[in-house]
Design an enzyme around this catalytic site. Structure first.
Site, short mmCIF file in Angstrom:
data_model
loop_
_atom_site.label_atom_id
_atom_site.label_comp_id
_atom_site.label_asym_id
_atom_site.label_seq_id
_atom_site.Cartn_x
_atom_site.Cartn_y
_atom_site.Cartn_z
CD GLN A 102 24.35 32.96 51.36
OE1 GLN A 102 25.54 33.00 51.10
NE2 GLN A 102 23.91 32.55 52.54
CG HIS A 120 24.50 34.13 45.69
ND1 HIS A 120 25.07 33.35 46.67
CD2 HIS A 120 24.94 35.39 45.93
CE1 HIS A 120 25.80 34.11 47.48
NE2 HIS A 120 25.75 35.36 47.05
CB CYS A 128 23.52 36.47 26.01
SG CYS A 128 24.82 36.70 24.77
CB CYS A 131 23.22 40.68 23.68
SG CYS A 131 22.31 39.13 23.45
CB THR A 189 24.46 30.41 55.17
OG1 THR A 189 25.59 31.00 54.53
CG2 THR A 189 23.99 31.33 56.29
CB SER A 190 29.62 28.19 55.53
OG SER A 190 29.63 28.80 54.26
C1 BJW Z 1 23.05 22.76 57.65
C2 BJW Z 1 22.44 21.57 57.26
C3 BJW Z 1 21.16 21.29 57.78
C4 BJW Z 1 24.37 21.70 56.29
N1 BJW Z 1 20.59 22.16 58.61
N2 BJW Z 1 22.46 23.59 58.48
C5 BJW Z 1 34.38 40.81 51.95
C6 BJW Z 1 35.37 40.07 52.58
C7 BJW Z 1 36.02 39.03 51.88
C8 BJW Z 1 35.70 38.74 50.56
C9 BJW Z 1 34.73 39.47 49.95
C10 BJW Z 1 34.09 40.50 50.64
N3 BJW Z 1 33.16 41.03 49.79
C11 BJW Z 1 33.20 40.37 48.62
C12 BJW Z 1 34.16 39.42 48.67
C13 BJW Z 1 34.53 38.48 47.56
C14 BJW Z 1 33.62 37.27 47.43
C15 BJW Z 1 33.68 36.49 48.74
O1 BJW Z 1 32.76 36.50 49.54
N4 BJW Z 1 34.74 35.76 48.98
C16 BJW Z 1 34.90 34.99 50.22
C17 BJW Z 1 34.60 33.52 49.96
C18 BJW Z 1 36.28 35.18 50.73
N5 BJW Z 1 32.27 37.66 47.09
C19 BJW Z 1 31.90 37.91 45.83
O2 BJW Z 1 32.70 37.85 44.91
C20 BJW Z 1 30.46 38.28 45.58
N6 BJW Z 1 30.38 39.48 44.79
C21 BJW Z 1 30.58 40.69 45.32
O3 BJW Z 1 30.87 40.84 46.49
O4 BJW Z 1 30.39 41.75 44.44
C22 BJW Z 1 30.46 43.08 44.98
C23 BJW Z 1 29.09 43.53 45.44
C24 BJW Z 1 28.84 43.72 46.80
C25 BJW Z 1 27.58 44.19 47.22
C26 BJW Z 1 26.59 44.41 46.30
C27 BJW Z 1 26.85 44.19 44.94
C28 BJW Z 1 28.10 43.75 44.54
C29 BJW Z 1 29.75 37.20 44.79
C30 BJW Z 1 29.57 35.94 45.56
C31 BJW Z 1 28.91 34.87 44.67
C32 BJW Z 1 28.83 33.52 45.35
N7 BJW Z 1 28.43 32.56 44.38
C33 BJW Z 1 28.16 31.19 44.81
C34 BJW Z 1 27.78 30.38 43.54
C35 BJW Z 1 26.37 30.75 43.12
C36 BJW Z 1 25.94 30.05 41.91
C37 BJW Z 1 25.79 28.56 42.10
O5 BJW Z 1 25.02 28.09 42.95
O6 BJW Z 1 26.46 27.87 41.36
O7 BJW Z 1 27.10 31.15 45.77
S1 BJW Z 1 29.53 30.44 45.70
C38 BJW Z 1 28.54 29.53 46.81
O8 BJW Z 1 28.70 29.99 48.18
C39 BJW Z 1 27.08 29.86 46.43
C40 BJW Z 1 26.43 29.98 47.78
O9 BJW Z 1 25.24 30.72 47.67
C41 BJW Z 1 27.50 30.63 48.61
C42 BJW Z 1 27.32 30.46 50.09
O10 BJW Z 1 27.36 29.11 50.46
P1 BJW Z 1 26.39 28.58 51.60
O11 BJW Z 1 25.00 28.67 51.15
O12 BJW Z 1 26.74 29.23 52.86
O13 BJW Z 1 26.74 27.00 51.60
P2 BJW Z 1 27.96 26.26 52.35
O14 BJW Z 1 28.10 24.94 51.69
O15 BJW Z 1 29.15 27.09 52.44
O16 BJW Z 1 27.43 26.06 53.85
C43 BJW Z 1 26.35 25.21 54.17
C44 BJW Z 1 26.08 25.37 55.64
O17 BJW Z 1 24.91 24.65 55.97
C45 BJW Z 1 27.19 24.82 56.55
O18 BJW Z 1 27.49 25.79 57.55
C46 BJW Z 1 26.59 23.56 57.15
O19 BJW Z 1 27.03 23.31 58.48
C47 BJW Z 1 25.12 23.91 57.14
N8 BJW Z 1 24.20 22.75 57.04
N9 BJW Z 1 23.24 20.85 56.43
C48 BJW Z 1 21.22 23.24 58.98
N10 BJW Z 1 20.48 20.10 57.47
#
Ligand code: BJW
Length: 242
Positions: A102, A120, A128, A131, A189-190
């Site tokens: 991710q 992601h 763009c 386009c 990942t969370s």
């Molecule tokens: C450690 C550590 C160490 C710390 N060692 N551990 C189903 C149910 C509900 C909602 C939805 C659903 N399906 C879709 C949705 C809507 C939405 C969604 O998920 N919403 C929920 C939040 C409610 N999803 C979307 O809109 C997605 N699109 C979509 O579903 O389109 C339809 C589709 C489906 C299937 C195929 C095709 C299309 C898009 C989601 C886009 C997310 N974008 C972001 C930004 C990316 C760009 C950027 O970087 O700027 O992605 S948001 C952000 O969260 C980023 C991350 O990749 C993502 C996940 O975060 P991550 O990596 O888990 O980080 P943290 O900070 O949350 O957690 C860190 C973890 O590490 C913690 O647990 C710590 O404890 C741990 N940790 N240090 C080990 N040293």
């Protein structure tokens, strides 16, 4: 047998392994995670900035966040967790290991991983809004919204925001890899953002063994066969060593 030894035993018997990685894996490289106290930028939560609506409403604010993050990432190098995964891929062979990340920071590639599906997107791509023009660049000190040289529409970071589709071919590849895997590692990942978080349930439904590595319990923990609690940069080198 303790949890780490049991996880090592499971991995040793697996021909095909997938790792789903999140921001926690890169935390020990110095890149802030999204959620939690370190995940703040100015007074904004990432969820307020990583949306198409935020970009439409204030593109310069969103670009400033991405320039800031590019600058931060440019100072970071892969940590022992990234390196352990790359070395594991080299030992597993071409189809034996896939990273589904991710993260948009590119650190898996810098560590030497080759089979990486960045679901992601990539923070170093600019594309763009109108386009198909896109390019890779290292700009991080901008004070304006860049415009497309082809059609003059605003350019945006090449990442996937909330409410947007994931790149279909990349996502399909991730699902295929998980469907074929005997072991799924869920690392740093969370497990709250979908569809990535759903890969753990997909694995469980077909009796794939799930090993989670995190500092804290997550919604994926009850699905995991083994939960290894601690820093991925410490656990992964132990887990994946020869
Ligand atoms: C450690 C550590 C160490 C710390 N060692 N551990 C189903 C149910 C509900 C909602 C939805 C659903 N399906 C879709 C949705 C809507 C939405 C969604 O998920 N919403 C929920 C939040 C409610 N999803 C979307 O809109 C997605 N699109 C979509 O579903 O389109 C339809 C589709 C489906 C299937 C195929 C095709 C299309 C898009 C989601 C886009 C997310 N974008 C972001 C930004 C990316 C760009 C950027 O970087 O700027 O992605 S948001 C952000 O969260 C980023 C991350 O990749 C993502 C996940 O975060 P991550 O990596 O888990 O980080 P943290 O900070 O949350 O957690 C860190 C973890 O590490 C913690 O647990 C710590 O404890 C741990 N940790 N240090 C080990 N040293």
């Amino acid at each position: 047998m303790n949890a780490l030894a049991e996880a090592r035993r499971i991995l040793a018997a697996a021909e095909r392994v997938v790792a789903v990685t999140g921001a926690g894996l890169s935390a020990e490289s110095g890149i802030p995670t999204f959620r939690g106290p370190e995940g703040l930028w100015r007074q904004y939560r990432p969820e307020q900035l990583a949306t198409p609506e935020a970009f439409t409403g204030d593109p310069l604010l969103v670009w400033e966040w991405y320039y800031w993050r590019r600058e931060r990432i440019s100072q970071c190098v892969p940590n022992p967790g990234h390196i352990a995964l790359a070395e594991f891929e080299a030992r597993q062979g071409p189809n034996g290991f896939t990273v589904v990340t991710q993260n948009v920071d590119g650190l898996h590639g810098s560590a030497g991983s080759r089979q990486v599906l960045a679901i992601h997107g990539d923070i170093w791509i600019t594309r763009c809004t109108c386009c198909s023009y896109q390019f890779r660049d290292r700009k991080m000190d901008g004070t304006f919204v860049p415009l497309c040289p082809e059609c003059e529409a605003p350019l945006r970071p090449g990442v996937v925001w909330f409410g947007e589709d994931l790149p279909h071919l990349v996502w399909d590849g991730a699902v295929r890899a998980v469907n074929r895997a005997q072991v799924l590692l869920v690392i740093g990942t969370s497990s709250v953002v979908y569809p990535a978080a759903g890969l753990t349930g997909l694995a469980k439904n077909q009796n794939t063994r799930v090993i989670e590595i995190n500092l804290v319990p997550t919604p994926a923990s009850p699905l995991a066969d083994i939960v290894l609690t601690g820093q991925s940069g410490v656990i992964l080198p132990e887990l994946l060593k020869k």
